[in-house]
Every structure is written in structure tokens, then in C-alpha cells.
Design an enzyme around this catalytic site. Structure first.
Site, mmCIF file in Angstrom:
data_model
loop_
_atom_site.group_PDB
_atom_site.id
_atom_site.type_symbol
_atom_site.label_atom_id
_atom_site.label_comp_id
_atom_site.label_asym_id
_atom_site.label_seq_id
_atom_site.Cartn_x
_atom_site.Cartn_y
_atom_site.Cartn_z
ATOM 1 N N THR A 284 -0.073 31.319 3.634
ATOM 2 C CA THR A 284 -1.197 31.963 3.409
ATOM 3 C C THR A 284 -1.067 33.485 3.469
ATOM 4 O O THR A 284 -0.051 34.085 3.489
ATOM 5 C CB THR A 284 -2.428 31.500 4.765
ATOM 6 O OG1 THR A 284 -3.632 32.049 4.358
ATOM 7 C CG2 THR A 284 -1.954 31.677 6.132
ATOM 8 N N LYS A 288 1.737 34.557 -0.402
ATOM 9 C CA LYS A 288 1.805 33.251 -1.133
ATOM 10 C C LYS A 288 2.593 33.790 -2.593
ATOM 11 O O LYS A 288 3.184 32.893 -3.116
ATOM 12 C CB LYS A 288 0.318 33.068 -1.676
ATOM 13 C CG LYS A 288 -0.265 32.268 -0.781
ATOM 14 C CD LYS A 288 -1.546 31.816 -1.133
ATOM 15 C CE LYS A 288 -2.545 31.029 -0.160
ATOM 16 N NZ LYS A 288 -3.768 30.468 -0.230
ATOM 17 N N ASP A 324 -3.627 24.766 -3.821
ATOM 18 C CA ASP A 324 -5.053 25.276 -4.038
ATOM 19 C C ASP A 324 -5.617 25.060 -5.264
ATOM 20 O O ASP A 324 -6.809 24.895 -5.363
ATOM 21 C CB ASP A 324 -4.736 26.828 -3.812
ATOM 22 C CG ASP A 324 -4.567 27.381 -2.472
ATOM 23 O OD1 ASP A 324 -4.933 26.449 -1.496
ATOM 24 O OD2 ASP A 324 -4.051 28.557 -2.221
ATOM 25 N N THR A 388 -8.225 46.233 -5.911
ATOM 26 C CA THR A 388 -7.310 47.015 -6.557
ATOM 27 C C THR A 388 -7.272 46.423 -8.097
ATOM 28 O O THR A 388 -6.820 45.416 -8.499
ATOM 29 C CB THR A 388 -5.826 46.442 -6.138
ATOM 30 O OG1 THR A 388 -5.997 46.440 -4.775
ATOM 31 C CG2 THR A 388 -4.550 47.229 -6.474
HETATM 32 P P1 NAP Z 1 -4.661 37.328 -0.444
HETATM 33 O O1 NAP Z 1 -3.619 36.990 -1.360
HETATM 34 O O2 NAP Z 1 -4.095 38.301 0.677
HETATM 35 O O3 NAP Z 1 -5.835 38.145 -1.180
HETATM 36 C C1 NAP Z 1 -6.760 38.711 -0.302
HETATM 37 C C2 NAP Z 1 -7.680 39.059 -1.728
HETATM 38 O O4 NAP Z 1 -8.936 39.764 -0.938
HETATM 39 C C3 NAP Z 1 -7.164 40.189 -2.487
HETATM 40 O O5 NAP Z 1 -7.928 40.070 -3.779
HETATM 41 C C4 NAP Z 1 -7.697 41.500 -1.777
HETATM 42 O O6 NAP Z 1 -7.952 42.806 -2.799
HETATM 43 C C5 NAP Z 1 -9.138 40.994 -1.157
HETATM 44 N N1 NAP Z 1 -9.601 42.090 -0.247
HETATM 45 C C6 NAP Z 1 -9.343 42.060 0.978
HETATM 46 N N2 NAP Z 1 -9.909 43.034 1.638
HETATM 47 C C7 NAP Z 1 -10.845 43.176 1.010
HETATM 48 C C8 NAP Z 1 -11.911 44.241 1.069
HETATM 49 N N3 NAP Z 1 -12.123 44.797 2.398
HETATM 50 N N4 NAP Z 1 -12.615 44.630 0.028
HETATM 51 C C9 NAP Z 1 -12.452 43.937 -1.164
HETATM 52 N N5 NAP Z 1 -11.471 43.025 -1.376
HETATM 53 C C10 NAP Z 1 -10.631 42.608 -0.511
HETATM 54 O O7 NAP Z 1 -5.229 36.109 0.488
HETATM 55 P P2 NAP Z 1 -5.319 34.782 -0.094
HETATM 56 O O8 NAP Z 1 -4.292 33.865 0.473
HETATM 57 O O9 NAP Z 1 -5.716 34.752 -1.501
HETATM 58 O O10 NAP Z 1 -6.821 34.266 0.749
HETATM 59 C C11 NAP Z 1 -7.975 35.025 0.273
HETATM 60 C C12 NAP Z 1 -8.962 34.125 0.913
HETATM 61 O O11 NAP Z 1 -9.024 32.750 0.576
HETATM 62 C C13 NAP Z 1 -9.037 33.954 2.629
HETATM 63 O O12 NAP Z 1 -10.241 34.760 3.083
HETATM 64 C C14 NAP Z 1 -9.032 32.827 2.944
HETATM 65 O O13 NAP Z 1 -9.883 32.271 3.989
HETATM 66 C C15 NAP Z 1 -9.482 32.143 1.736
HETATM 67 N N6 NAP Z 1 -8.526 30.714 1.364
HETATM 68 C C16 NAP Z 1 -9.307 29.532 1.460
HETATM 69 C C17 NAP Z 1 -8.423 28.417 1.345
HETATM 70 C C18 NAP Z 1 -9.249 27.006 1.302
HETATM 71 O O14 NAP Z 1 -8.649 26.136 1.147
HETATM 72 N N7 NAP Z 1 -10.644 27.079 1.485
HETATM 73 C C19 NAP Z 1 -7.183 28.413 1.140
HETATM 74 C C20 NAP Z 1 -6.597 29.758 1.321
HETATM 75 C C21 NAP Z 1 -7.454 30.880 1.464
HETATM 76 P P3 NAP Z 1 -6.687 43.686 -2.910
HETATM 77 O O15 NAP Z 1 -5.840 43.069 -3.987
HETATM 78 O O16 NAP Z 1 -7.064 44.946 -3.407
HETATM 79 O O17 NAP Z 1 -5.984 43.681 -1.784
#
Ligand code: NAP
Length: 513
Positions: A284, A288, A324, A388
Site C-alpha cells: 500500500t 505500489k 485493485d 502533482t
Molecule cells: P499513493 O500511491 O500514495 O497515492 C496517493 C494519492 O493521493 C496521490 O495521487 C497523491 O497526490 C494524493 N494526495 C495525497 N495527499 C494529498 C493532498 N493533501 N491533496 C491532494 N492529493 C493528495 O496511495 P494509493 O495506494 O494510491 O492509495 C490512495 C487511497 O486509496 C488511500 O487513501 C487508500 O485508502 C485508498 N485505497 C483503497 C483501496 C480499496 O480497496 N478500497 C485499496 C488501496 C487504497 P500526489 O501524486 O500529488 O502525491
């Protein structure tokens, strides 16, 4: 009354005698067979008669100093007197820090835990300290040191490989959590757990319930297979709850752990923990994309998306997959089908597929990559906005859709809004990735965040009359697919859904806080 658990020492720290007495009885009723009484929590001088009046199991007397993570601020001479009094009063065990252990001799049948705490680090001379402690007439040596990097867990666990005395050794803090559980694989005599999860008892200590009901600590042994989730942060992931419940249900001798691994540390972590080996990882935030790069084999689901949420141990290295994509697709389509059946859809919503839907996707991270590919494959017209902007552009190029800047996201008209950012995720539950005025009744909102289930976005969307889908169903589906990849066994679907729902219930969340 539940069966007794011999290898978990339940720690009780309360300011009042009455509450200690109540908790001792309750912990023993729940199966505790060894309880540590933290005398340093008491606001009044300990009344040993009261504390030992109804002793249902073995009791450990501890007076922990502030420097060692306790609350004792009095004179050292006074503390040693208290420990001596506890020994003669009838406690079964006494905890003596290594610097005072030589001053206090063995008395009668009272067993001695000789302990060392370091709240700052794993000291360079840990092995020397340990050797010395083994010579201080201990029945058990206890080492609790602060993990600064994942590999510290291994250094501490090394002490358990061929201990000269029975040894309980683990790392403090959430980065050190794996060592608390993995100690069972080396036959540590017991592990510590808190009666109630007061943070002040010890950094990273799990509750008694967590230890036995989630991690099944008392059932682990040297053959236990290891699985886990890699992330940062990871402490609030529900993956341990869902996977451990499934392992237990299918009688698989395995345990699933949270591994907090800093952003730049994935490669070194995977190499170092390969010694067990770990059979499979969920991956996570923020790993990833790196997980995919580091894998030996990449299945088409992961290569195409450019991110992996699953690593499975194979003979020559890790194989990467992405569950996912499929989980988001199945969850969305099942939801559309449900709406169609219930006839709740607005007229402007074509369904039960996503063909031609106008979608605004927020986020271009790991989940964002999977969801964008899926939406495009399903025929939706997708616009991606990401904080970003370059990442939104790169992903839009890959997928074959449009990108908008984060600042202009409210200008994009859509029928489906998908949040793939972490905005609104625990603990920042009061944040919302769009201005509420953007939401309207003809819009469907899918927030992939599952913890909490009812994010600020979901709440606002409901208040504005939108159809909503939370991230819980997707989370359960992706975990079920991972479980199949990890174990080759059909996952217990109903149970997995049930345990996540239970863990996310307001009561469970309140306890967790
Ligand atoms: P990730 O790769 O770290 O990506 C995070 C994303 O959030 C990036 O697009 C980032 O933008 C953005 N972000 C973070 N802080 C922000 C802010 N303050 N303002 C605007 N954008 C912001 O994480 P991920 O693995 O994709 O997970 C993202 C979300 O998906 C998590 O909250 C998680 O709970 C959810 N998720 C759900 C499932 C499910 O099965 N339901 C599975 C996995 C994850 P930047 O590129 O600019 O940093």
C-alpha cells in the site's frame, strides 16, 4: 470462560487500586494467565494486600521509571524499597531493570525478569548488554528497544535464535510491531499485551484481544508462515484483521503482519526479510509502483497498470499482481447493477456499464493507476486531476484520456466522481478532496478510501443527493483476490466482509481511538 492463554502477559496500569483489582479479575476471566501490574501508574502508595487479595493468576510487579517508558518519578532508593516489598508481599514475578538487578537478590520462589528498555534506539552494543543480563540470575530476560528502521526487528529477533536464558525481546513503536509477534516463531516464553490499549502503557503494544483474537499469538510456532502488508503509514490498515481472520478460518498456520516501511526503504526491506521467508505481501501507500519495479515476475494486471498491490514469493523472487483493478471494477459494476435493480438511478445515468460515462478521477497514485485503466477499459471518458500535475499527465498519456490541473478540477463536469487520493483517510477524516458545492444529485461518487467508511466526501455527497459507493466493498474484494494468490485457497468471503464491517463499526473505531 475462554481457554487460558499462557504465553501472553497482560499489562495493567491504572491510577487507582480499585480499577487494578477490577481489571485483574476481568483479564483473567478473558483468559489471561500472567498479568503485569504497573505499580508506577498508581497515584497513591501501593497497598499490596488489596492488590493481591484475589489473585486469579500469576502476577508480575513492575515499577517502571520515566526514562524506561513508565510513570515513576520518585527517588531510586524509594523505588527499590517498593520492589523489595512487592517481592515479599506475594507477587509471583518481579521486573528488575538491568542496572538494579544485581542489588536485589532472589527471594523464595519469586521469579525474576531482568529488563532493559531503550526508548531512543537499538543500541550498537545490544548483544553485549544482553550477555550481561543473562548473568544477572534472570528467569526471563526482557529487552524492549525502539526500532528506527524495519531491520531493527531482525537484530532483536536474532537474540532469540539461541538464547542462553529464556528471553522476551522486541522492538517498541509501530515499526517494531512485527518483532512482538514474530518472537513466537522462536519460542519466546511470552509476549506483552495491554489490557486496554492505553497508549501510555508502552509504545506499539497491542491489546490482549488483538494479540489473541487477531494475531492468534498463542497458536504461532516455528512453522508459522508469514504474510503482511507493507506501507507507511500502516498502523490503521485493516488488512491484518481481514487476512488473519481468513487464515484462522481455514486452519492455515500463518500470520499476517503490518510492516511499516519508509518510502525509500522497500528494496532493503524485501531483501532483509527474505530470511524467513515472507510468503506474500499486500502493498500500500507509498510502495505500489516500487513494488512492481522490484518484482522478478509481473503478471499482466500489474504491468499494464504500472503498480502492484500484491507480491507473492516464488522460487526465484517475488511475483507482482494488481488486485485493485479487478476489485474496483467488480465493486462499481455490482453497485450499478444493484441501483438498476432497485430503480434508484437518475435519468442521466446510463448503466449497468460504464460505457460513455463522464468521469472525474482524483489522484494518480497506486490505486489511481489501477482505477484509471479500468475506467478506460470499461469505455468511460476519464479526466484525471492530481495534486502533482505531471503524474496526472503521465497517467492520462498511459491510459489514453485527459488530465486537468488540480486547481481546475471543479470546472470538470462529470457523472461519476472517483476519489483515489488519500484525502479524508484516517486520521485526517475532516478533509474532503472537492468543495461540497461541486456535488449535485445527478452525480455518483465513489470514494476508494475505506477507513473511515463514511469519509467527509461520502457524507457531503449524501447530503447533496448523490448516489454513493464507499471503498469497503472494493477493499474486501481486493483482499479476497490476494488471499487466493497468497494461499491458493478459496477465501472465506462472508467472513472477510463481516470482520471488516465489524472493525469499521463506530463502536470498534471508538475503542481504537
Ligand atoms: P499513493 O500511491 O500514495 O497515492 C496517493 C494519492 O493521493 C496521490 O495521487 C497523491 O497526490 C494524493 N494526495 C495525497 N495527499 C494529498 C493532498 N493533501 N491533496 C491532494 N492529493 C493528495 O496511495 P494509493 O495506494 O494510491 O492509495 C490512495 C487511497 O486509496 C488511500 O487513501 C487508500 O485508502 C485508498 N485505497 C483503497 C483501496 C480499496 O480497496 N478500497 C485499496 C488501496 C487504497 P500526489 O501524486 O500529488 O502525491
Amino acid at each position: 470462560m475462554p481457554a487460558g492463554v499462557d504465553n501472553i502477559c497482560v499489562v495493567i496500569g491504572r491510577t487507582r487500586h480499585k480499577m487494578i483489582q477490577v481489571e485483574i479479575i476481568e483479564a483473567s476471566r478473558r483468559g489471561a494467565r500472567m498479568i503485569e501490574v504497573r505499580l508506577d501508574f498508581l497515584t497513591k502508595a501501593p497497598d499490596f494486600k488489596r492488590l493481591l487479595a484475589a489473585k486469579p493468576c500469576e502476577l508480575v510487579a513492575t515499577v517502571r521509571r520515566q526514562q524506561d517508558g513508565g510513570r515513576w518519578t520518585g527517588e531510586e532508593a524509594e523505588r527499590t524499597i517498593l520492589l523489595r516489598q512487592a517481592i515479599v508481599a506475594g507477587f509471583d514475578w518481579v521486573d528488575l531493570e538491568t542496572d538494579i538487578a544485581d542489588e536485589i537478590r532472589r527471594f523464595g520462589k519469586v521469579k525474576r525478569i531482568v529488563s532493559y528498555h531503550n526508548l531512543r534506539e537499538v543500541p550498537h552494543d545490544l548483544e553485549k548488554i544482553y550477555e550481561k543480563m543473562c548473568k544477572q540470575d534472570p528467569d526471563v530476560v526482557k529487552i524492549a528497544v525502539s526500532a528506527q528502521q524495519p531491520a531493527d526487528n531482525l537484530r532483536v529477533l536474532d537474540l532469540l535464535k539461541s538464547p542462553s536464558r529464556p528471553t522476551v525481546a522486541f522492538c517498541l513503536g509501530d515499526m517494531g510491531f512485527p518483532s512482538r509477534i514474530l518472537a513466537a516463531r522462536y519460542g519466546a516464553p511470552f509476549a506483552y499485551a495491554a489490557f486496554n490499549k492505553e497508549r501510555t502503557i508502552a509504545l506499539g503494544i497491542p491489546s490482549f484481544e488483538e494479540m489473541k483474537d487477531v494475531y492468534h499469538y498463542h497458536l504461532l510456532n516455528s512453522d508459522t508462515q508469514i504474510f503482511g502488508v507493507i506501507g507507511d503509514p500502516v498502523a490503521h490498515s485493516l488488512s491484518p484483521v481481514i487476512h488473519n481472520a481468513a487464515l484462522q478460518q481455514l486452519d492455515i498456520n500463518g500470520v499476517y503482519l503490518p510492516f511499516r516501511v519508509p518510502r525509500s526503504g522497500l528494496q532493503s526491506f524485501l531483501e532483509k526479510f527474505d530470511r524467513f521467508p515472507v510468503q506474500g505481501y499486500s502493498v500500500t501507500i507509498p510502495h505500489k509502483e516500487a513494488a512492481l519495479r522490484l518484482a522478478k515476475e509481473k503478471d499482466p494486471s500489474a504491468s499494464r497498470v504500472g503498480a502492484a498491490n500484491t507480491l507473492v514469493q516464488r522460487a526465484d523472487g517475488f511475483s507482482a499482481s494488481n488486485t485493485d483493478y479487478q476489485a474496483a471494477r467488480d465493486s462499481l459494476l455490482a453497485h450499478l447493477e444493484l441501483i438498476a435493480k432497485e430503480g434508484e438511478t437518475g435519468q442521466s445515468m446510463p448503466f449497468p456499464n460504464l460505457q460513455g460515462w463522464k468521469v472525474l478521477q482524483l489522484g494518480a497514485g497506486g490505486v489511481g493507476r489501477a482505477v484509471a485503466h479500468m475506467l478506460r477499459d470499461e469505455g468511460a471518458q476519464v479526466v484525471i486531476a492530481n495534486r502533482t500535475h505531471e503524474k496526472a499527465e503521465d497517467l492520462a498519456d498511459d491510459v489514453g484520456c485527459k488530465a486537468a490541473t488540480w486547481e481546475t478540477r471543479h470546472n470538470i463536469q462529470c457523472e461519476l466522481l472517483v476519489n483515489c487520493t488519500s484525502v479524508g483517510m484516517h486520521p485526517n477524516v475532516d478533509e474532503c478532496p472537492v468543495h461540497p458545492s461541486y456535488l449535485h444529485p445527478d452525480m455518483m461518487v465513489f470514494d476508494t478510501i475505506y477507513n473511515p467508511e463514511s469519509t467527509m466526501l461520502i457524507k457531503e455527497a449524501k447530503a447533496h443527493g448523490c448516489t454513493v459507493l464507499t471503498g469497503v466493498d472494493m477493499f474486501v474484494r481486493q483482499a479476497q483476490m490476494q488471499f487466493l494468490l497468497f494461499t491458493g485457497r478459496e477465501p472465506p468471503r462472508e467472513l472477510m466482509t463481516k470482520v471488516v464491517r465489524r472493525a469499521l463499526s463506530p463502536v470498534a473505531m471508538a475503542v481504537e481511538e
